[in-house]
Design an enzyme around this catalytic site. Structure first.
Site, PDB file in Angstrom:
ATOM      1  N   ARG A 125       0.795  -1.222   0.000  1.00 34.47           N
ATOM      2  CA  ARG A 125       0.000   0.000   0.000  1.00 34.47           C
ATOM      3  C   ARG A 125       0.831   1.279   0.000  1.00 34.47           C
ATOM      4  O   ARG A 125       0.569   2.195  -0.776  1.00 34.47           O
ATOM      5  CB  ARG A 125      -0.917   0.058   1.237  1.00 34.47           C
ATOM      6  N   THR A 126       1.796   1.327   0.905  1.00 35.96           N
ATOM      7  CA  THR A 126       2.518   2.596   1.065  1.00 35.96           C
ATOM      8  C   THR A 126       3.250   2.950  -0.228  1.00 35.96           C
ATOM      9  O   THR A 126       3.130   4.066  -0.734  1.00 35.96           O
ATOM     10  CB  THR A 126       3.504   2.500   2.252  1.00 35.96           C
TER      11      THR A 126
ATOM     12  N   ARG B 165      11.499   3.988   3.445  1.00 32.77           N
ATOM     13  CA  ARG B 165      11.129   2.954   4.432  1.00 32.77           C
ATOM     14  C   ARG B 165      12.406   2.238   4.833  1.00 32.77           C
ATOM     15  O   ARG B 165      13.069   1.627   3.986  1.00 32.77           O
ATOM     16  CB  ARG B 165      10.105   1.976   3.858  1.00 32.77           C
TER      17      ARG B 165
ATOM     18  N   HIS C 236       5.229   5.354  11.630  1.00 36.67           N
ATOM     19  CA  HIS C 236       4.741   5.333  10.249  1.00 36.67           C
ATOM     20  C   HIS C 236       3.748   6.498  10.154  1.00 36.67           C
ATOM     21  O   HIS C 236       2.534   6.300  10.106  1.00 36.67           O
ATOM     22  CB  HIS C 236       4.046   3.996  10.000  1.00 36.67           C
TER      23      HIS C 236
HETATM   24  C1  NCD Z   1       2.059  -1.429   8.027  1.00 29.71           C
HETATM   25  C2  NCD Z   1       3.557  -1.234   8.171  1.00 29.71           C
HETATM   26  O1  NCD Z   1       4.308  -1.402   7.218  1.00 29.71           O
HETATM   27  O2  NCD Z   1       3.936  -0.846   9.267  1.00 29.71           O
HETATM   28  N1  NCD Z   1       1.676  -1.585   6.714  1.00 29.71           N
HETATM   29  C3  NCD Z   1       1.252  -0.477   6.044  1.00 29.71           C
HETATM   30  O3  NCD Z   1       2.038   0.387   5.684  1.00 29.71           O
HETATM   31  N2  NCD Z   1      -0.066  -0.323   5.855  1.00 29.71           N
HETATM   32  C4  NCD Z   1       1.482  -2.445   8.929  1.00 29.71           C
HETATM   33  C5  NCD Z   1       2.094  -3.804   8.992  1.00 29.71           C
HETATM   34  O4  NCD Z   1       3.053  -4.113   8.281  1.00 29.71           O
HETATM   35  O5  NCD Z   1       1.569  -4.592   9.778  1.00 29.71           O
END
Ligand code: NCD
Length: 314
Positions: free
Chosen positions: A63-64, A115, A143
């Site tokens: 998603r991100t 990230r 995040h």
């Molecule tokens: C999250 C993350 O990467 O922290 N995912 C996201 O970006 N929606 C949650 C997760 O990995 O559980």
């Protein structure tokens, strides 16, 4: 004139005023144009026209990364991506994060969405970067853009953020989305937080202390059933298996699950959220319940990230 947004590192950096007066209205505006082909195709005068945004991802993401890339593209910019940078970039040859950030600065990129696998990675990157760093997750730290889209979702669903009771459930020690969301919700009035987890995943140190200092009421609980009837929002999270240290072994979802029985305990106006990806804690059978809004939440991520990029680079 408010200062232009530059780095996004942690949820605490945002004010309530910024959310209500800038982020939410601009996200709504993005929502109204994001799927309009006339707007999207007219690239020349897009807010990110001529801008390059580097997506440097040392950890997996769906998603991100895709929502940021979509946002950049829809705003008329160019997204360059390195997914799995831990293996496919010079990191594997021993290059430091700082050196990589300096190189991208030298290539004339306009921002970096980062990230990283270490807590504090994004903050370290800012020390050597002229261009904005957007923290897309730093280990088990924070995040912040996820929390912004989470709060935008709450605001859209309830028409307010004040005076809501929010349960955060699951791996509260490793889950960075929970950390950022707790800090962000603390900006609002009469918010009550219920942290529900087994002892091994108890809410990360520093957050309860922060909430106490900011007069935010909260409970720390092990039982989900006892909080479900009282809350407006249940924020489910998966166990971060990849971050579990020795001695943290505990089932795959901490024992919590939003099944039909749990849904029956929730009030009719409540909402179930999840940052995704999900495991057993939110079975797909729950999706047909209109109170489960995790896919709307993910979609809101596109609008909020478009708004953030427009504010930073537009
Ligand atoms: C999250 C993350 O990467 O922290 N995912 C996201 O970006 N929606 C949650 C997760 O990995 O559980």
């Amino acid at each position: 004139m408010p200062e232009k947004l530059h780095h996004i590192i942690e949820a605490q950096q945002f004010s309530r005023q910024f959310l209500e007066e800038e982020l939410f209205p601009i996200s709504q505006e993005m929502e109204s144009v994001a799927h309009d082909p006339r707007w999207v195709l007219n690239r020349g005068d897009r807010p990110l026209g001529g801008k390059i945004v580097c997506q440097l991802f040392y950890e997996p993401s769906t998603r991100t990364r895709i929502s940021f890339e979509t946002a950049i593209t829809k705003l008329g910019g160019v997204a360059l991506s390195t997914e799995n940078a831990k293996q496919f970039s010079s990191a594997i040859k021993g290059e430091t994060l700082e050196d990589t950030i300096k190189i991208i600065n030298g290539y004339g990129h306009d921002a970096i969405v980062l990230r990283h696998y270490e807590e504090g990675g994004a903050a370290r990157a800012t020390s050597v970067s002229r261009i904005p760093i957007i923290n897309a997750g730093d280990g088990s730290g924070q995040h912040p853009t996820q929390a912004l889209l989470d709060v935008y979702t709450i605001w859209k669903e309830f028409g307010r953020v004040d005076n809501l009771r929010v349960a955060m459930v699951g791996d509260l020690v490793n889950g960075r989305t929970v950390h950022s969301l707790a800090y962000l919700l603390a900006k609002f009035k009469e918010v009550h937080l219920d942290f529900v987890s087994p002892e091994v995943f108890r809410i990360k140190q520093g957050i309860p202390e922060y909430l106490e200092r900011h007069d935010v009421s909260f409970t720390v609980d092990k039982s989900l059933d006892s909080v479900l009837p009282k809350v407006d929002v249940v924020y489910m999270t998966r166990v971060q298996k990849e971050r579990m240290t020795h001695g943290m072994r505990f089932g795959s979802q901490g024992g919590y699950r939003i099944d039909q029985e749990a849904l029956n305990l929730l009030s009719k106006d409540a909402r179930v959220m999840h940052p995704l990806p999900r495991n057993e804690e939110l079975p797909p059978e729950a999706d047909s319940d209109p109170r489960v809004v995790c896919f709307q939440q993910a979609e809101n991520g596109l609008y909020v990230r478009m708004a953030l990029l427009k504010m930073i680079l537009g």
